[in-house]
Every structure is written in structure tokens, then in C-alpha cells.
Design an enzyme around this catalytic site. Structure first.
Site, PDB file in Angstrom:
ATOM      1  N   LYS A 282       0.754  -1.142  -0.015  1.00 13.49           N
ATOM      2  CA  LYS A 282       0.128  -0.082  -0.164  1.00 13.49           C
ATOM      3  C   LYS A 282       0.773   1.230  -0.127  1.00 13.49           C
ATOM      4  O   LYS A 282       0.773   2.059  -0.469  1.00 13.49           O
ATOM      5  CB  LYS A 282      -0.921  -0.096   1.204  1.00 13.49           C
ATOM      6  CG  LYS A 282      -2.110   0.992   1.195  1.00 13.49           C
ATOM      7  CD  LYS A 282      -1.483   2.127   2.080  1.00 13.49           C
ATOM      8  CE  LYS A 282      -2.797   3.420   1.729  1.00 13.49           C
ATOM      9  NZ  LYS A 282      -2.409   4.732   2.305  1.00 13.49           N
ATOM     10  N   ASP A 298      -5.066   4.797 -15.483  1.00 13.64           N
ATOM     11  CA  ASP A 298      -6.125   4.086 -14.654  1.00 13.64           C
ATOM     12  C   ASP A 298      -5.482   3.542 -13.524  1.00 13.64           C
ATOM     13  O   ASP A 298      -4.768   2.557 -13.611  1.00 13.64           O
ATOM     14  CB  ASP A 298      -6.801   3.115 -15.620  1.00 13.64           C
ATOM     15  CG  ASP A 298      -7.936   2.207 -14.960  1.00 13.64           C
ATOM     16  OD1 ASP A 298      -7.945   2.288 -13.925  1.00 13.64           O
ATOM     17  OD2 ASP A 298      -8.483   1.532 -15.785  1.00 13.64           O
TER      18      ASP A 298
END
Ligand code: MEV
Length: 450
Positions: A282, A298
Site C-alpha cells: 500500500k 487508470d
């Protein structure tokens, strides 16, 4: 209940949609309209373009657009644009880029740029026969998509390979064509999907008319045709490396060698423990996503790809790795990522366009390198904090400022709070009490601040 549902919302004008929403779903309709309008861009043409990116658009949602300077990547200096709402991320990237600037910077290698797509189909026939017919089928498929592929081929891309996979052991009569592509500087989603859909039509025609097919083999059911967001062969490696003594400045309490060992241990934990790996990765995507968004790419696609890759041996693991060998510290990240620097939002969104300009109009592989370096920098900064001061020290200052902003603190409150909370725990209630006390003091002696 009934009156809150609607059909044909998309046919209403923007004002009508806003009114409908405000009246049916908000407690203060007039204020809702005001808030939505206040974020419209004053340039009506630009607002029209922004509205066109999605459906039922009512307004714009602002995110901070920041810059992390001093990124030395493959000998070239970049200022990296980042779009992110989480405090400390840009500051951490900037501190890591500066740290590595004097140590040779980031080195990257694009290990591959192959994208993938799949044509999933059901067929009740002899798999071995179809496998034998593959050269003929391949030829036919490529011929039929020629009108779609000609331009891409001129740019150096196109269809690279077509493989038949018999998946019948997992699902009866299920086959797929796994197709690999080179899409040059475009992300290639539209190109890949168009080719795959045409392959579907072409495959059905081929099977229905081929003389080798028995009657029951002439029918193919196309289940779906779509790119795969898992592109393990569209991958870049970013690396930093230096003698361990050069890390003497990484931490107050440890020398370079001690820091390197502790850092490597933290990375090893992320390699072996999925709970830590998720948080570790993360942290990498804090940096990766911020640049992916800033450049109009994206982020859902790039995240899906990275997390699938992180699980490729059956267990979720760290995407980055660290080695300390013969007195040399090496820290690297293997990042599978499919990006575009032409087409899509990259041209239409003015800030995506600007980001690519700031980065020197990179090719897609160059952008892969820049993004991987940013992800590695972010990861370095996070793990460095974790194994030295702890993460809260840096986070808390930003957290404090966010709370102060939320509670309406002014510049003098911020300065005073920064001093006051230097050695105190920051929490919402503690900051509220601090501001209340300041307010009381101000009331007592308006000219004096605590
Ligand atoms: C927070 O957004 C990211 C970190 O948790 C990453 C990490 O733990 O490595 C600090």
C-alpha cells in the site's frame, strides 16, 4: 421510497439532475446546489470536457496536485507530479528523492512491455484437433483484424502471439485464446478489446465453415472478449544501491550497516507475511497511484495488476526486495504496470497533459520507470521511518494541520499548535481543547496569544 427512484436521469440537464438530487437526497437543497456550483470551472468549455469524462456529472471533486522534486532517474532529473489526498505522501517521496540524489539516484530497467487479452469461449469439440489447426486459425484471425491493427503496426505494435488454452479440466468445454500485444505508447485498452471482439467473430466463422469440423463442432459460444489487467510481462525494475557506510546519515541511532540490516529485515517481513505485505505494498502504491492519476492513467488497472503479481506464487508478498551483501545495500521494486502516454485522458485532461509536459513528454516505458522510481522512493521513506523514528512523527504534523483546518484554526493557531504538540499526542479532542483554551485566553486578553 418510490419517489426517490428515477429512470432516465441521464436525459435531464445538469441543473435538473442537481435539483432532483438536492430535493430528494439532501437535507439542505439550496446549500447543496451552491456547493455543487461552487466547484464548477469558470471556463465553460473546459467544464464541458470534464463533464464528458463520466456520466450524470454534477460538479468536480478536487484533489491536491503536488510535486516531488529531485528525482534522479537513470541520470535524468525529474520533478514528479503527484495527485494524492493523504498527508505526508508527497513530503515522504520528496525526502527519499533528495536522499538518493546524492547517492546516484534511481536506476531502472524496463523488463518487458507486453500486454494481454483473452477471448473466452465454450466449444464441444476435439481440443487436439483445434490445437493442430492453430497455425491456420491464427493466420485467419490476423487477416480479419488487419483493418484494426494496420495503424498500430505502423507505430511498431500489434498482435504478438495467440495461444489456445484448453481449460476444460477446470470448467467443461471452456477454452480461451490468450493473446499478447504491443501497444507502444498507448495503454491500448480500446485497441486490445476491439481486436479481441473481432477475433470472436472471426473464430465463429472459421469453425462454422471449416471442412475438418464435425457438425457438433461448428458452433462456438463466445463468452467474453476483454483485455487482462494482469500483465506480468509489462514490467519495470527500479533500484537504489550504495555502500552501507553511505547510509550512516539514514538514522541517528544506527550506523549505516545497522540501518541497512534493520531495513532489510523489515522488507523480509513483508516478503514472508501477507498482513505486513499488504501495508508495505500500500505504501508503494501511495507513490505509484499518485503519479498514475496525475498523468491521466487508470489506477484501478495498475493496482489490480500489482496485487495479482504480488500473489503469483500463491501467497501475497512484498513487491520490493532488499539485499545487503559484501557491504552494499540494494533495494529494488519489480512493478508490473501498463500505462499510456498518448490517447485517453492524457490529452483531454489539462492537468494530465501538464504532468506529461513536466515529465518531458515521456514514452510509456519511460513513464513506467518514473512511476516505479516514485513507488520505490515512497516505500524507502515509509520503511525508513518505521525502522527508525516510527511513522507517526511525520504523519502527526500533517494530521495536526488537517485537524486545525477542520476546526477553523488560523495561521497563528497553526504556529502555536505546532510548538505545543511537539512533544504531545495529537488527537481531535486534544486539538479542540487547545483551540478552546486559546480562545478563552484571547477573550481574557485580546492582544495576547498563548
Ligand atoms: C501509509 O499510507 C503507508 C504506510 O503504512 C506504508 C508502510 O507501512 O510501509 C506507512
Amino acid at each position: 421510497m418510490q419517489e426517490k427512484s428515477i429512470s432516465g436521469l441521464h436525459k435531464l440537464s445538469k441543473e435538473e439532475k442537481m435539483h432532483w438530487l438536492a430535493v430528494h437526497y439532501t437535507t439542505a437543497p439550496e446549500e447543496t446546489l451552491e456547493v455543487l456550483r461552487s466547484f464548477w470551472h469558470e471556463d465553460e468549455e473546459l467544464q464541458r470536457v470534464m463533464d464528458g469524462f463520466s456520466e450524470n456529472t454534477l460538479s468536480n471533486y478536487f484533489f491536491p496536485y503536488g510535486i516531488a522534486p529531485n528525482f534522479l532517474i537513470d541520470g535524468r532529473l525529474y520533478a514528479v507530479p503527484m495527485v494524492i489526498e493523504e498527508s505526508s505522501v508527497v513530503a515522504a517521496a520528496a525526502s527519499a528523492s533528495k536522499y538518493w540524489l546524492s547517492k546516484g539516484g534511481f536506476k531502472t530497467t524496463v523488463l518487458g512491455t507486453t500486454k494481454l487479452g483473452q477471448l473466452h469461449f465454450s466449444w464441444s469439440g476435439d481440443a487436439a484437433k483445434l490445437q493442430k489447426l492453430m497455425p491456420e486459425l491464427r493466420h485467419q484471425l490476423l487477416e480479419d483484424v488487419q483493418p484494426i491493427t494496420t495503424n498500430m503496426e505502423k507505430r511498431g505494435g500489434g498482435v504478438l502471439s495467440i495461444e489456445l488454452l484448453d481449460m476444460g479440466e477446470l470448467e467443461p468445454h471452456y477454452f480461451q485464446l490468450r493473446v499478447s500485444f504491443e501497444t507502444c505508447d498507448s495503454m491500448g485498452a480500446n485497441f486490445i478489446n476491439s481486436v479481441l471482439e473481432e477475433f470472436g467473430r472471426s473464430l465463429q466463422l472459421f469453425m462454422s465453415s471449416h471442412p475438418a469440423m464435425h457438425a457438433h463442432e461448428r458452433e462456438v459460444e463466445i463468452i467474453m472478449a476483454i483485455l487482462s489487467n494482469y500483465t506480468p510481462d509489462c514490467i519495470v525494475r527500479a533500484e537504489v544501491s550504495c555502500p552501507v557506510e553511505a547510509l550512516d546519515d539514514a538514522c541517528i541511532n544506527l550506523d549505516g550497516s545497522g540501518f541497512a540490516e534493520k531495513f532489510a529485515k523489515a522488507v523480509r517481513i513483508a516478503e514472508i507475511d501477507p498482513y505486513r505485505a499488504a501495508t508495505h505494498n500500500k505504501g508503494i502504491y501511495n507513490g505509484v497511484d499518485a503519479v498514475v492519476i496525475a498523468t491521466g492513467n487508470d489506477f484501478r488497472a495498475t493496482e489490480a495488476c500489482g496485487h495479482t503479481y504480488a500473489t503469483r506464487d500463491g501467497q501475497y508478498r512484498s513487491l520490493s526486495h532488499c539485499r545487503v551483501e559484501e557491504g552494499v545495500f540494494t533495494f529494488w521494486l519489480d512493478l508490473p504496470i501498463a500505462l499510456g502516454t498518448v490517447g485517453g485522458l492524457t490529452k483531454l485532461h489539462p492537468l494530465a497533459h501538464l504532468s506529461l509536459d513536466i515529465l518531458g513528454q515521456p514514452s510509456a516505458p519511460e513513464l513506467m520507470s518514473i512511476i516505479a522510481a516514485t513507488g520505490l522512493a515512497q516505500n524507502f521513506a515509509a520503511v525508513r521511518s518505521l525502522v527508525t523514528t516510527g511513522i507517526q512523527k511525520g504523519h502527526m504534523k500533517m494530521h495536526l494541520m488537517n485537524i486545525l483546518n477542520h476546526l477553523g484554526g488560523d495561521t497563528s493557531d497553526c504556529l502555536a499548535a505546532e510548538l505545543y504538540f511537539q512533544d504531545r499526542v495529537v488527537s481531535f479532542s486534544a486539538v479542540r481543547e487547545f483551540l478552546d483554551r486559546r480562545e478563552e485566553e484571547k477573550q481574557k486578553a485580546p492582544a495576547k496569544a498563548i
